[in-house]
Design a protein around this motif. Sequence first.
Motif, PDB file in Angstrom:
ATOM      1  N   GLU A  72     -10.909  11.523 -76.081  1.00 51.29           N
ATOM      2  CA  GLU A  72     -11.824  12.185 -75.234  1.00 51.29           C
ATOM      3  C   GLU A  72     -13.225  11.055 -74.825  1.00 51.29           C
ATOM      4  O   GLU A  72     -13.668  11.198 -73.942  1.00 51.29           O
ATOM      5  CB  GLU A  72     -12.429  13.313 -75.866  1.00 51.29           C
ATOM      6  N   PRO A  85     -13.870  13.363 -67.750  1.00 45.39           N
ATOM      7  CA  PRO A  85     -14.480  14.681 -68.216  1.00 45.39           C
ATOM      8  C   PRO A  85     -14.007  16.049 -67.915  1.00 45.39           C
ATOM      9  O   PRO A  85     -14.039  17.035 -68.650  1.00 45.39           O
ATOM     10  CB  PRO A  85     -15.719  14.723 -67.264  1.00 45.39           C
ATOM     11  N   ASP A  86     -13.271  16.188 -66.991  1.00 45.21           N
ATOM     12  CA  ASP A  86     -12.297  17.463 -66.462  1.00 45.21           C
ATOM     13  C   ASP A  86     -11.234  17.630 -67.315  1.00 45.21           C
ATOM     14  O   ASP A  86     -10.929  18.800 -68.014  1.00 45.21           O
ATOM     15  CB  ASP A  86     -11.875  17.522 -65.034  1.00 45.21           C
ATOM     16  N   GLU A 141     -12.712  18.880 -70.914  1.00 45.84           N
ATOM     17  CA  GLU A 141     -13.015  20.321 -70.896  1.00 45.84           C
ATOM     18  C   GLU A 141     -11.835  21.208 -70.952  1.00 45.84           C
ATOM     19  O   GLU A 141     -12.311  22.458 -71.080  1.00 45.84           O
ATOM     20  CB  GLU A 141     -14.240  20.386 -69.594  1.00 45.84           C
ATOM     21  N   ASP A 142     -10.947  20.862 -70.271  1.00 48.30           N
ATOM     22  CA  ASP A 142      -9.650  21.660 -70.246  1.00 48.30           C
ATOM     23  C   ASP A 142      -9.049  22.060 -71.614  1.00 48.30           C
ATOM     24  O   ASP A 142      -7.849  21.434 -71.821  1.00 48.30           O
ATOM     25  CB  ASP A 142      -8.547  21.020 -69.083  1.00 48.30           C
ATOM     26  N   LYS A 143      -9.396  22.826 -72.382  1.00 48.68           N
ATOM     27  CA  LYS A 143      -8.969  23.304 -73.648  1.00 48.68           C
ATOM     28  C   LYS A 143      -8.634  24.706 -73.644  1.00 48.68           C
ATOM     29  O   LYS A 143      -9.491  25.526 -73.224  1.00 48.68           O
ATOM     30  CB  LYS A 143      -9.694  23.059 -74.716  1.00 48.68           C
TER      31      LYS A 143
END
Length: 261
Positions: free
Chosen positions: A212, A240-241, A244-246
């Motif tokens: 990350e 960054p995208d 954030e995609d969790k």
Amino acid sequence: MDKVVASAAEAVADIGDGASLAVGGFGLCGIPSVLIGELHKLGSTNLAVVSNNCGVDDCGLGVLLRDKRLRLVTASYVGENKEFARQYLEGELEVHLTPQGTLAEKLRAGGAGIPAFFTATGVGTQVADGGMPWKYGADGQVEKESQPKETRTFGEGDDAKDYVLEESIVTDFALVHAAKGDRHGNLVFNLSARNFNPLCAMAGKTVIAEVEELVEPGDIHPDEVHLPGIYVQRVVALTPDQVEDKRIEKRTTREAEGAAK
């Protein structure tokens, strides 16, 4: 020493048909979803996967499972993945269910160069005695089952106890997800993501880590390193995208205090 590769697609490009993989994560926590996605796009099939679980129906390893890319899964539990259960019970997938702590130690020992070890877990059950269904036939009958394992008694008198011999695991590749990593491959994991990611990395001959946060060598204090870079061959910095995609495996909520009924 700089192990950073330009993209996840480049990092997994040499994972071919029939490869064995150790894949980090715990439920949907700490899964290397970007690397798994690129492996799915690559089209590799007939894969043998070692992981705590197999994601869910449309996320993580479940994506590869859905498209019949996996031939063998060694895991601790079926979890929330209905397709995993269906393929196993209908004879489309071979599954080696393994006690969770034993699976963790099999991976760690493989990375430490220990070929096998004795554990008390599973003594007196099908884990040690054999007969655990590994693969069903289309007719629902067991087609392949586990074989008996060596057991031995250690200790004397009241301290005597039976143990079963478990072989360690080493895989062709390992895919892991870390909260932070430097260009030399030193990794830091966040909370529960530390459960299986370091162990899977230890077991893989070629280890690919998605991170990350990518930092420079020396930015991570040596005492904060969870996995030394000696185990890691490739590092991929997430956008960054992608960070954030969790997904949340099971969302549970309660009414806020004072909320209207």
